[in-house]
Design a protein around this motif. Structure first.
Motif, PDB file in Angstrom:
ATOM      1  N   MET A  81       0.836  -1.144   0.001  1.00 57.81           N
ATOM      2  CA  MET A  81      -0.057   0.084   0.032  1.00 57.81           C
ATOM      3  C   MET A  81       0.879   1.032  -0.064  1.00 57.81           C
ATOM      4  N   VAL A  82       0.381   2.344  -0.658  1.00 54.54           N
ATOM      5  CA  VAL A  82       1.036   3.676  -0.772  1.00 54.54           C
ATOM      6  C   VAL A  82       0.078   4.665  -0.275  1.00 54.54           C
ATOM      7  N   PHE A  83       0.633   5.581   0.439  1.00 54.16           N
ATOM      8  CA  PHE A  83      -0.308   6.519   1.347  1.00 54.16           C
ATOM      9  C   PHE A  83      -0.243   7.776   0.786  1.00 54.16           C
ATOM     10  N   GLN A  84      -1.235   8.615   0.914  1.00 53.24           N
ATOM     11  CA  GLN A  84      -0.782  10.074   0.470  1.00 53.24           C
ATOM     12  C   GLN A  84       0.133  10.934   1.180  1.00 53.24           C
ATOM     13  N   SER A  85       0.156  10.509   2.608  1.00 51.55           N
ATOM     14  CA  SER A  85       1.311  11.257   3.190  1.00 51.55           C
ATOM     15  C   SER A  85       2.635  10.466   3.122  1.00 51.55           C
ATOM     16  N   TYR A  86       2.912   9.500   2.272  1.00 46.99           N
ATOM     17  CA  TYR A  86       3.880   8.640   2.191  1.00 46.99           C
ATOM     18  C   TYR A  86       4.172   7.739   3.276  1.00 46.99           C
ATOM     19  N   ALA A  87       3.827   8.278   4.528  1.00 42.94           N
ATOM     20  CA  ALA A  87       4.140   7.594   5.853  1.00 42.94           C
ATOM     21  C   ALA A  87       5.554   6.707   6.010  1.00 42.94           C
ATOM     22  N   LEU A  88       6.447   7.266   5.562  1.00 44.93           N
ATOM     23  CA  LEU A  88       7.896   6.655   5.483  1.00 44.93           C
ATOM     24  C   LEU A  88       8.186   6.692   7.243  1.00 44.93           C
ATOM     25  N   TYR A  89       8.914   5.814   7.461  1.00 50.47           N
ATOM     26  CA  TYR A  89       9.517   5.887   8.986  1.00 50.47           C
ATOM     27  C   TYR A  89      10.624   6.759   8.914  1.00 50.47           C
ATOM     28  N   ARG A 131      19.989   7.624   2.274  1.00 49.75           N
ATOM     29  CA  ARG A 131      19.486   8.879   3.079  1.00 49.75           C
ATOM     30  C   ARG A 131      18.163   8.533   3.757  1.00 49.75           C
ATOM     31  N   LYS A 132      17.738   9.675   4.813  1.00 53.57           N
ATOM     32  CA  LYS A 132      16.551   9.421   5.559  1.00 53.57           C
ATOM     33  C   LYS A 132      15.408  10.104   4.822  1.00 53.57           C
ATOM     34  N   PRO A 133      14.432   9.904   5.091  1.00 49.38           N
ATOM     35  CA  PRO A 133      13.392  10.487   4.275  1.00 49.38           C
ATOM     36  C   PRO A 133      13.250  12.215   4.559  1.00 49.38           C
ATOM     37  N   GLY A 134      13.733  12.543   5.726  1.00 52.80           N
ATOM     38  CA  GLY A 134      13.547  13.868   5.826  1.00 52.80           C
ATOM     39  C   GLY A 134      14.480  14.821   4.731  1.00 52.80           C
ATOM     40  N   ALA A 135      15.714  14.116   4.182  1.00 51.22           N
ATOM     41  CA  ALA A 135      16.562  14.637   3.101  1.00 51.22           C
ATOM     42  C   ALA A 135      15.977  14.415   1.770  1.00 51.22           C
ATOM     43  N   LEU A 136      14.849  14.025   1.604  1.00 48.00           N
ATOM     44  CA  LEU A 136      14.251  13.774   0.250  1.00 48.00           C
ATOM     45  C   LEU A 136      13.323  14.858  -0.132  1.00 48.00           C
ATOM     46  N   SER A 137      12.905  15.034  -1.252  1.00 51.90           N
ATOM     47  CA  SER A 137      11.951  15.878  -1.921  1.00 51.90           C
ATOM     48  C   SER A 137      10.608  15.188  -1.834  1.00 51.90           C
ATOM     49  N   GLY A 138       9.653  15.588  -2.191  1.00 52.68           N
ATOM     50  CA  GLY A 138       8.331  15.193  -2.147  1.00 52.68           C
ATOM     51  C   GLY A 138       8.139  13.803  -3.080  1.00 52.68           C
ATOM     52  N   GLY A 139       8.552  14.134  -4.322  1.00 56.83           N
ATOM     53  CA  GLY A 139       8.382  13.111  -5.309  1.00 56.83           C
ATOM     54  C   GLY A 139       9.601  11.892  -5.091  1.00 56.83           C
ATOM     55  N   GLN A 140      10.571  12.116  -4.303  1.00 52.98           N
ATOM     56  CA  GLN A 140      11.533  11.111  -4.022  1.00 52.98           C
ATOM     57  C   GLN A 140      10.785  10.223  -3.026  1.00 52.98           C
ATOM     58  N   ARG A 141      10.041  11.051  -1.858  1.00 55.20           N
ATOM     59  CA  ARG A 141       9.503  10.267  -0.933  1.00 55.20           C
ATOM     60  C   ARG A 141       8.477   9.159  -1.368  1.00 55.20           C
ATOM     61  N   GLN A 142       7.693   9.873  -2.241  1.00 56.22           N
ATOM     62  CA  GLN A 142       6.725   9.009  -2.693  1.00 56.22           C
ATOM     63  C   GLN A 142       7.220   7.831  -3.496  1.00 56.22           C
ATOM     64  N   ARG A 143       8.269   7.925  -4.329  1.00 50.30           N
ATOM     65  CA  ARG A 143       8.898   6.964  -5.076  1.00 50.30           C
ATOM     66  C   ARG A 143       9.248   5.641  -4.093  1.00 50.30           C
ATOM     67  N   VAL A 144       9.936   6.243  -2.789  1.00 47.84           N
ATOM     68  CA  VAL A 144      10.339   5.182  -1.778  1.00 47.84           C
ATOM     69  C   VAL A 144       8.893   4.555  -1.138  1.00 47.84           C
ATOM     70  N   ALA A 145       7.974   5.288  -0.925  1.00 48.88           N
ATOM     71  CA  ALA A 145       6.817   4.711  -0.567  1.00 48.88           C
ATOM     72  C   ALA A 145       6.431   3.737  -1.454  1.00 48.88           C
TER      73      ALA A 145
END
Lengths: 360, 305, 299
Positions: A81-89, A131-145
């Motif tokens: 599942m992929v969430f709107q707010s990414y929900a990365l740890y 890297r940690k999620p905090g250091a990623l852009s929105g698009g990158q975070r969503q890709r990780v998600a």
């Protein structure tokens, strides 16, 4: 016979006295990209959460790959599942985020590494792994998600408005990537959104929802061209479809001075119809100028307001007392007050029964 | 409209900056007086006079570090500091452990959440005096817990912390925990409620058990809340005074003395101002040691964002 | 193929047992802890309703055999502190006389200061604010004596007015923070529109900010009412015995070494003193929680 990946039978969900989903049935084919589309509060995210097992259903059954998963935990259902707010740890690196669930399932290390490698190659996030999620852009975070869903190596992916938190340009880019990803992977994808452009471009089929019920489940083209009811007709398309109330008698639709011969209209129910009716026509399907010869009927209207938009021009007018909009070429020279001849084609109109609101 | 109406009669006078928005500056006077006059001024004043031999009245007769030397060779002060350390560390560990446990339990979408929260927080509305007096009564060896357990047949059972100088801090701790855990619980619960629902969903899809999600994901996410709560609680512990006065008056003997009480007694009962100022300056130093790393952390955190 | 599975197998919600191990753990822990929390309140109540002979015989947890309100009457009107034997009522009225002006003055000043700091910032205002916040962490003991000097110079030392000033000073950091943080969330356009309409400092505050800020005023008042009512240290330091607030008088009654200890009267007095903040607490509910989550700064 098409194999079904996800089947939903008689699904009910209520929060206390509020019924969010009612007696809902839905079959999703193997490898299909299905979009659940609707305005907020229509139950689309709720339905997705039920499929994921994040909400307990009040009644009915859910099958994934032929297994009854109604009572199963989310991680036992074979979904990602992929969430709107990414929900990365946030405290874990990208690698940690991708592998955490697998580690927890006691998967052997080499296999975890293999899966993380594959997912990060597909999504092109290899340089970000440490890297940690905090250091990623929105698009990158969503890709990780998305990657976190990918490593689970499951058959069904669930997307809960995954692009809503991104800006317009990134959203368009990621939309294309998602489509490419689906073609590459061939998994079943269920995708929730309120954005009709996303729905139209991504979906194999769209399920339009309202008040916890599916209003129409069809291909994007079918939904656009042959909306099943007034709600779907008004919801899809921007600007929205024009509606004219009138009457059908003897194969002619009349509303005031307007009369449209509908003898050749392709009725859904087969037989012709007599009595009250609503005629719907999309602004972009109204014919003007040199297209007029192909029209089945014509009428004259006076332009109230003209909005030039570059690629096309939107003209506001009224037809038999009903507000009426239509699109003209971007180069058209019209101004408020001009009289314009318009026409429509029978293959491009929709007729609805005002009582049942269903398509005729 | 003619342009003449807009033309200024003479050269525009530049308004004097100080008088712009004059009312806002007048309204800020209390804040300026309190922050500069009382907080900064008062602190400096106390520090300065801690280097004098002020007795009954403050006077500027310098004695260097003499007051501090005397302070650190006073047994009562050493006991106070030790008590504060013991009480502080024990109550920090216990309030946070219990507070987090309760917050996590209340966060589990339970029934009667409001009732439980109301019960767990009400002691915080009571003063330390009331808290101290109730627990003094419950811990009274003649009538309270000890006598009841003895009445059940355990004749040799002893639990009279308020009358036993080696256990008196336990008595204070029981009352302190009762009064303060609810606060930590509420702060941490607010933190837990601020966590994105989707994080929980993601961890369920990943199949991570709830306890592990708390330990590995949620607690690290709550680090800022924990640190802030820690600073607040610690600076509160340093101020510990009323509870001791109500429960034990520092006794038995001097076994439950704390620095705040030491300062009060020195200033107002024994009228040894210089000594009191030195002791209160030491309290300030203690708070500063806790506060400065936190302030730096907050500051650095903001820059990173 | 999968159609055969339809209508068989699990349907609807997962069957739930009310007494699952999870629920036993969850509610069991909460109930045990709740009992520990309620115990003192219970003990206070039952003790205050017993006569002294019954207390000497029974245990503190047993309910009163013979309910008597005599301890309450005595605590309120007859209990002695030193030579005065007119009960806690004197302290109660002192506390009321301290409380009302202190709350009004401190909340007014804090709200206006918060308003300045959120909408009328000037050069240096943030620095004063930072100092004010740091001031919340200074142990009171450091400032006790300097404040004595200030009050003495103003001729307020020992008077109720002096105590009002002290409560205003020490309540300022948390309350200003509370108001400032609330006011910055109000839409800035509103403030701009009012200024374009020609409203000044006070007009904007009274007609635009105040009507939108009722909840935060209530939160601030809750913090101040409980904080001031529960204060002990300032009462002891800055007032004369005839002006002692209720907490100080309570402590003097209970911890006095003279005479025989009347535990029932003590507990009635303790309950009486706790009654005001408890009432505020039980009636304010969520607002109190909101207040302390922010008001924790007070320590």
């Amino acid at each position: 016979m098409t194999k079904n990946s996800v089947e939903i039978r008689n699904l009910d969900l209520s929060f206390g006295a509020v019924k969010v989903l009612q007696n809902l049935d839905l079959d999703i084919h193997d490898g299909e990209f299905l979009v659940l589309l609707g305005s907020s509060g229509c139950g689309k995210s709720t339905l997705l959460n039920c499929i994921a097992g994040l909400l307990e259903v009040t009644g009915g059954q859910i099958f994934i790959k032929g297994h009854n998963v109604t009572w199963k935990e989310p991680n036992e259902r074979g979904i990602g599942m992929v969430f709107q707010s990414y929900a990365l740890y946030p405290q874990m690196t990208v690698r940690g985020n991708l592998s955490f669930g697998l580690k927890n399932a006691r998967m052997p290390k080499p296999e975890i590494e293999e899966r993380v490698k594959r997912a990060s190659e597909i999504l092109q996030i290899e340089p970000l792994l440490d890297r940690k999620p905090g250091a990623l852009s929105g698009g990158q975070r969503q890709r990780v998600a998305i990657g976190r869903a990918l490593v689970r190596d499951v058959d069904v992916f669930l997307f809960d408005e995954p692009l809503s938190n991104l800006d317009a340009k990134l959203r368009a880019d990621l939309r294309v990537e998602l489509k490419r990803l689906h073609e590459q992977l061939d998994n079943t994808m269920i995708y929730v959104t309120h954005d009709q452009v996303e729905a139209m471009t991504l979906a194999d089929r769209i399920a339009i929802m309202k008040d916890g019920k599916i209003m129409q489940l069809d291909s994007p083209a079918e939904i656009y061209n042959r909306p099943r009811n007034l709600y779907v007709a008004g919801f899809i398309g921007s600007p929205a479809m024009n509606f004219i109330e009138g009457n059908i008698a003897g194969n002619t639709f009349t509303s005031g001075d307007l009369s449209v011969p509908v003898g050749d209209y392709d009725y859904m129910s087969g037989g012709a119809h007599d009595g009250a009716a609503i005629l719907g026509v999309r602004p972009e399907h109204v014919l003007t100028d040199d297209m007029l010869p192909s029209a089945d009927m014509t009428a004259k209207v006076k332009a109230d307001l003209v909005e030039p938009m570059g690629a096309d021009t939107l003209v506001w007018t009224s037809l038999e007392g009903h507000p009426f909009r239509f699109r003209m070429d971007g180069q058209a020279h019209v101004k408020s007050g001009d009289e314009i001849t318009i026409g429509f084609n029978l293959t491009r109109i929709s007729l609805f029964d005002p009582k049942t609101e269903d398509r005729l | 409209m003619s342009s003449a109406e807009h033309a200024p009669a003479g050269p525009d006078k530049r308004p004097i900056r100080l008088f712009r928005n004059l009312w806002s500056k007048i309204a800020a006077i209390p804040m300026i007086l309190v922050s500069v006059g009382i907080f900064v001024g008062g602190t400096i004043w106390t520090i300065v006079y801690s280097f004098t031999d002020s007795g009954l009245l403050p006077r500027l007769n310098w004695v260097g570090l003499e007051q501090y030397e005397r302070l650190w060779s006073t047994r009562r002060w050493l006991v106070s500091i030790e008590n504060l350390a013991v009480f502080g560390i024990a109550s920090l560990i216990l309030t946070f452990a219990l507070g987090f446990l309760l917050a996590a339990l209340l966060d589990r979408k339970i029934r009667f959440e409001d009732t439980f929260r109301t019960i767990l927080l009400y002691p915080f509305a009571l003063s330390f005096i009331v808290t101290g007096l109730v627990w003094q009564w419950i811990l009274n060896p003649e009538f309270g817990v000890q006598s009841i357990v003895r009445g059940l047949g355990f004749e040799s059972f002893t639990f009279d912390p308020l009358y036993d100088s080696s256990k008196v801090m336990i008595g204070l701790l029981i009352a302190g925990l009762w009064q303060g855990t609810g606060l930590i619980m509420v702060i941490l619960l607010a933190g837990l409620r601020g966590i994105d629902e989707d994080i929980w969903k993601a961890s369920r899809v990943d199949g991570i058990p709830a306890w592990k999600t708390y330990v590995v994901i949620i607690i690290p996410m709550l680090k800022p809340v924990f640190i802030t709560a820690l600073v607040l609680v610690t600076s509160g512990i340093v101020k510990l005074y009323d509870l001791v006065v109500a429960m034990t008056s520092g006794g038995p003997g001097i076994s439950s003395e704390v620095p705040a009480k030491f300062v009060y007694d020195t200033l107002f009962t024994r009228q040894n101002l210089g000594q009191g100022f030195a002791a209160s300056t030491m309290m300030l130093v203690t708070v500063a040691i806790i506060l400065i790393p936190w302030a730096l952390l907050q500051f650095r955190g903001k820059k990173n964002d | 193929m999968t159609d055969t599975a339809t209508l068989t197998g699990p349907t609807g919600p997962r069957p739930k047992k009310a007494l699952s191990p999870r629920n036993i753990m969850l509610y069991g822990t909460l109930i045990v802890v709740s009992l520990y929390y309620l115990l003192p309140l219970y003990v206070m109540i039952v003790t205050s309703l017993k006569g002294m002979p019954e207390i000497r015989l029974g245990n503190i947890f047993s309910p009163p055999v013979e309910v008597t309100f005599q301890p309450w009457v005595k605590a309120w009107a007859e209990a002695c502190t030193g030579i005065n034997c007119d009960g806690l009522s004197r302290g109660f009225w002192n506390s009321v006389r301290i409380l009302i002006p202190s709350v009004l003055v401190s909340v007014s000043i804090a709200s206006i200061t918060g308003y300045v700091l959120s909408m009328w910032r000037f050069k240096g205002s943030e620095i004063f604010f930072a100092i004010l916040l740091l001031g919340a962490f200074i142990p009171y003991q450091v400032l006790l004596y300097p404040v004595v000097i200030v009050l003495r110079e103003l001729g307020l030392y020992g008077s109720l007015t002096g105590l009002v000033v002290v409560h205003t000073i020490f309540g300022m950091p948390i309350n200003v923070l509370l108001f400032r943080n609330y006011f910055v969330t109000l839409p800035e356009e509103l403030f701009k529109a009012a200024r374009v309409d020609g409203a000044g400092f006070w007009r904007i505050f009274v007609f635009i900010i105040l009507p939108m800020s009722l909840p935060i005023f209530v939160v601030s008042m809750i913090i101040q009412v409980t904080g001031i009512w529960n204060d002990f240290l300032f009462g002891v330091v800055y007032t004369r015995p005839e002006n002692y607030p209720m907490t100080v008088q309570l402590n003097n009654i209970v911890n006095s070494v003279q005479g025989v200890q009347e535990y029932n009267v003590n507990m009635a007095a303790t309950l009486l003193t706790g009654l005001v903040p408890l009432t505020v607490y039980f009636f304010s509910g969520k607002l109190f929680v909101r207040g302390i989550a922010a008001g924790a700064v007070k320590g």
